[in-house]
Design a protein around this motif. Structure first.
Motif, PDB file in Angstrom:
ATOM      1  N   ILE A   1       0.843  -1.207   0.000  1.00 54.42           N
ATOM      2  CA  ILE A   1       0.000   0.000   0.000  1.00 54.42           C
ATOM      3  C   ILE A   1       0.874   1.251   0.000  1.00 54.42           C
ATOM      4  O   ILE A   1       0.665   2.172  -0.796  1.00 54.42           O
ATOM      5  CB  ILE A   1      -0.936   0.003   1.238  1.00 54.42           C
ATOM      6  CG1 ILE A   1      -1.952  -1.132   1.122  1.00 54.42           C
ATOM      7  CG2 ILE A   1      -1.639   1.357   1.388  1.00 54.42           C
ATOM      8  CD1 ILE A   1      -2.772  -1.358   2.378  1.00 54.42           C
TER       9      ILE A   1
ATOM     10  N   ALA B   1      -1.486   6.139  -3.950  1.00 53.65           N
ATOM     11  CA  ALA B   1      -2.782   6.083  -4.634  1.00 53.65           C
ATOM     12  C   ALA B   1      -3.706   7.132  -4.056  1.00 53.65           C
ATOM     13  O   ALA B   1      -3.632   7.462  -2.875  1.00 53.65           O
ATOM     14  CB  ALA B   1      -3.403   4.700  -4.475  1.00 53.65           C
ATOM     15  N   ARG B   2      -4.578   7.662  -4.886  1.00 55.96           N
ATOM     16  CA  ARG B   2      -5.541   8.657  -4.406  1.00 55.96           C
ATOM     17  C   ARG B   2      -6.856   8.003  -4.013  1.00 55.96           C
ATOM     18  O   ARG B   2      -7.677   8.594  -3.349  1.00 55.96           O
ATOM     19  CB  ARG B   2      -5.803   9.703  -5.490  1.00 55.96           C
ATOM     20  CG  ARG B   2      -4.611  10.609  -5.788  1.00 55.96           C
ATOM     21  CD  ARG B   2      -4.714  11.108  -7.207  1.00 55.96           C
ATOM     22  NE  ARG B   2      -4.738   9.977  -8.136  1.00 55.96           N
ATOM     23  CZ  ARG B   2      -5.177  10.036  -9.383  1.00 55.96           C
ATOM     24  NH1 ARG B   2      -5.626  11.153  -9.876  1.00 55.96           N
ATOM     25  NH2 ARG B   2      -5.169   8.954 -10.153  1.00 55.96           N
TER      26      ARG B   2
ATOM     27  N   ASP C   1      -8.905   3.980  -3.150  1.00 57.84           N
ATOM     28  CA  ASP C   1      -8.804   2.535  -2.892  1.00 57.84           C
ATOM     29  C   ASP C   1      -8.581   1.775  -4.194  1.00 57.84           C
ATOM     30  O   ASP C   1      -7.768   0.850  -4.270  1.00 57.84           O
ATOM     31  CB  ASP C   1     -10.132   1.996  -2.316  1.00 57.84           C
ATOM     32  CG  ASP C   1     -10.366   2.367  -0.857  1.00 57.84           C
ATOM     33  OD1 ASP C   1      -9.475   2.971  -0.246  1.00 57.84           O
ATOM     34  OD2 ASP C   1     -11.460   2.046  -0.359  1.00 57.84           O
TER      35      ASP C   1
ATOM     36  N   GLU D   1      -7.179   2.272  -6.896  1.00 58.98           N
ATOM     37  CA  GLU D   1      -5.906   2.298  -7.620  1.00 58.98           C
ATOM     38  C   GLU D   1      -4.885   1.310  -7.048  1.00 58.98           C
ATOM     39  O   GLU D   1      -3.839   1.088  -7.651  1.00 58.98           O
ATOM     40  CB  GLU D   1      -5.314   3.711  -7.578  1.00 58.98           C
ATOM     41  CG  GLU D   1      -6.151   4.723  -8.360  1.00 58.98           C
ATOM     42  CD  GLU D   1      -5.667   6.155  -8.196  1.00 58.98           C
ATOM     43  OE1 GLU D   1      -6.360   7.062  -8.681  1.00 58.98           O
ATOM     44  OE2 GLU D   1      -4.613   6.364  -7.581  1.00 58.98           O
ATOM     45  N   HIS D   2      -5.194   0.755  -5.876  1.00 58.62           N
ATOM     46  CA  HIS D   2      -4.216  -0.120  -5.230  1.00 58.62           C
ATOM     47  C   HIS D   2      -4.097  -1.490  -5.909  1.00 58.62           C
ATOM     48  O   HIS D   2      -4.995  -1.921  -6.630  1.00 58.62           O
ATOM     49  CB  HIS D   2      -4.566  -0.279  -3.753  1.00 58.62           C
ATOM     50  CG  HIS D   2      -4.086   0.871  -2.916  1.00 58.62           C
ATOM     51  ND1 HIS D   2      -2.751   1.089  -2.674  1.00 58.62           N
ATOM     52  CD2 HIS D   2      -4.755   1.874  -2.311  1.00 58.62           C
ATOM     53  CE1 HIS D   2      -2.619   2.178  -1.922  1.00 58.62           C
ATOM     54  NE2 HIS D   2      -3.818   2.678  -1.702  1.00 58.62           N
TER      55      HIS D   2
END
Lengths: 238, 238
Positions: free
Chosen positions: A25, A30-31, A33, A35-36
């Motif tokens: 993570i 990431a902006r 969730d 995009e993870h």
């Protein structure tokens, strides 16, 4: 198109698996969730002890690990990682049984070492007795012309192994101090970088905020970085 | 006999999943890796945003969640948990689609609240707007005769919601302070306990070592405790 999905053969130990997922993570700014990196985690710690099996005092962990590899393949994993260095003694059998590539933690770690420094300087290798005997890392150092130091049997018995099991018992302060002491011995012997080739070690050193961290290459972090690079390459997202 | 295995429908968000897995380790004082709770984790965060779907500004997360439930059933899970409170708005559909029981996070949290205090005192409920509107927790408080306070729409907009998304963005300090402020407003209104009914909240409060933690009931921790109790009951180990 097959959706990219990282399969994690975890549970060796469970805390190292959590540490890996956390680093995955943090390694990806990431902006949202969404995009993870997507993962499926077979986090079943009822795998016979790797170090005991190698010492000839316990049953083989291979059948349980193969069962995990099969589950991850069935769940749709497109790459598999194992956040436990000692488990890589069985890497060839695990990779042969997987229909998708298994990323080797030592390859990830050597790549991270190369990114961290272009200078050829001695490294200190912190690893289990089993991993040392199998020369998982040493053969790569030799191939890369990298000088290295390892612990003696006495140092393993006195500092590394109890430190490693202390982390498994969630005695993070005690384990961290034992592992830091083990690391210092390699620095005193001339190591300029430490390769944390056991996924319990970064947990302990981080817990005590060890002064050794800035010169350390963390195999768990290295594995997370490879996964993030894979995800960035294949992700259907912008 | 079927091996007990906790299926975790994760990724909502990924950090809350890691926090749950970590609490599962800490909640079980184990001497060896092999004693820990086995889990299989479907940690695929490409699930449409729950809060946006409830606000009518995004697609439904249900199909992606149902796919996860199916994967966990196929992987051999014997119980399923979802470390995300807002996802429980779709609980009935998820439970109906699962061939094994899905443990409701609000039931786990109410049980933890009952263990923490026998006195009937007002609680402050910290939850997303969607979870509040669905009355996931309020209906249980009413049934139990527990008085409670919730945030106003303005407080959600100004403190809770930005705090929650800050945690998702790994801005733990900023998120922790916003969420702590939100919690204090409920304490000022008379709450004697806080129910952290959003799994991002304990991450933020723990990061800033909030003074609210001693009066807080953490839904993530409560879910981990239920899993440990299940594992102790059915574990083939001594």
């Amino acid at each position: 198109m097959t959706q990219p999905l990282i399969g994690v053969l975890g549970g060796m130990g469970p805390l190292a698996t959590v540490d890996f997922l956390h680093k995955l993570i943090v390694a990806l700014p990431a902006r949202r969730d969404q995009e993870h990196v997507p993962t499926v985690v077979w986090n079943v710690p009822q795998i016979p002890d790797r170090q005991r099996a190698l010492a000839g005092t316990g049953e083989s962990p291979l059948p349980a690990m193969l069962a995990g590899i099969a589950r991850l393949n069935a769940a749709g994993a497109t790459r598999i990682v194992i956040p436990c260095n000692t488990a890589h003694l069985w890497f060839d059998a695990l990779a042969a049984a997987s229909s998708v590539p298994v990323i080797h933690i030592a390859d990830a770690t050597l790549a991270a070492l190369a990114r961290a420094t272009s200078a050829v300087a001695p490294v200190g290798l912190i690893a289990t007795r089993g991993a040392l005997r199998a020369e998982i890392y040493q053969q790569r150092f030799v191939a890369g012309g990298i000088p290295f130091h390892t612990h003696t049997d006495e140092e393993l018995d006195e500092f590394f192994t109890p430190g490693c099991y202390a982390i498994k018992n969630y005695e993070l302060e005690r384990g961290g101090k034992l592992l830091e002491h083990a690391g210092r011995l390699l620095v005193e012997r001339g190591a300029r970088r430490l390769v944390l080739a056991c996924t319990e070690v970064p947990i302990g050193l981080t817990h005590i905020d060890s002064e050794l961290l800035p010169i350390s290459i963390d195999s768990t972090q290295a594995l997370a970085e490879v996964c993030v690079a894979y995800w960035r390459q294949v992700s259907p997202q912008p």
